[in-house]
Design an enzyme around this catalytic site. Sequence first.
Site, PDB file in Angstrom:
ATOM      1  CG  HIS A 228      -2.058  -0.921   1.177  1.00 45.77           C
ATOM      2  ND1 HIS A 228      -3.337  -0.536   0.838  1.00 45.77           N
ATOM      3  CD2 HIS A 228      -2.127  -2.255   1.400  1.00 45.77           C
ATOM      4  CE1 HIS A 228      -4.139  -1.587   0.869  1.00 45.77           C
ATOM      5  NE2 HIS A 228      -3.429  -2.646   1.212  1.00 45.77           N
ATOM      6  CE  LYS A 232      -3.898  -0.463   4.823  1.00 42.37           C
ATOM      7  NZ  LYS A 232      -4.809   0.053   5.841  1.00 42.37           N
TER       8      LYS A 232
END
Length: 345
Positions: A228, A232
């Site tokens: 990601h 994140k």
Amino acid sequence: MATSLLKIPTNAFHKQQNHLAFCSRGGSSWGSIPISQKKSSRMLPLMSIAASSSAQTFLEKSAPSPQDVGLPILVNSCTGKMGNAVIKAAEAAGLYVVPLSFGLEEESGRTVQISGKEFLVHGPSERESSLASVLDKYPNLIVVDYTAPSAVNGNAELYCKFGVPFVMGTTGGDRDLLYKNVKDSNVYAVISPQMGKQVVAFLAAMEIMAEQFPGAFSGYSLQVLESHQASKADASGTAKAVISCFNKLGVPFDEDQIQLIRDPKQQLEMVGVPEEHLSGHAFHMYHLTSPDQTVSFEFQHNVCGRSIYAEGTVDAVIFLAKKIESKDSKKIYNMIDVLREGNMR
């Protein structure tokens, strides 16, 4: 985690954006859903709320009358990437996005341009008055929430207080309290931490397999890699849900064994994330190997950008509008319910 998993070529990056219009914005019609313009379904709180003069002025200046728009929705956190994506998807689908939005206190009073339209941002202290102003003009409003985990419960309480239906895509918060408040208020809502329709369908299929064939992969080893954007920090909730299914299928694996890829250089060179999507992507790879190393299974889903979540959110809004119009006895739904409806765009 074996480095060989990182070198698996990823070739599922091709996407097609389908902007097929769901409805016409001419007149007061909205597709095949006859949304009533009556205010009888809303029970505003008994406390006196003075509508924000700035919200009223902005609406009077920039917003058309209810008779001239499609289904009205209010997308909160329009300055965020998901809020921005949902607004664009909703406009493309023929929904009317009210030009107001909730944001941070420091954003209060700010105006932003999205798809050629000007949106006025209201801070937390103006939430009640601005929502009252919008509901006064658009009583059949549906709110879309993509704010912050810390705002989940407070925002949901506000929607319940005003009796306004909502679609909650924000993760985090006290989920038990969230569901309790919505249930107690009898408000219609779609609540789902994962709005990507196809990803939800994949998860549902995994759950069905785990339920019907427990232990089918007993003895197999599992490797999990998920990539990601660098912002994140935690592991994906989707990955955790898939791992839970593999556990039921007889594969021992702990969440802390997930290989998190957050370094842009690794994402480019090892995982194969397109450079333009480094700031917004979700690549998941699950690799199963038999005890004697002679059999392997691979499950992989790659998401570039946020259109899959935005399109799913629009489908959830359309789904919820139909449930409200039909006065369905069930009030709280998730994306599985939306998928089961079977008429997504």
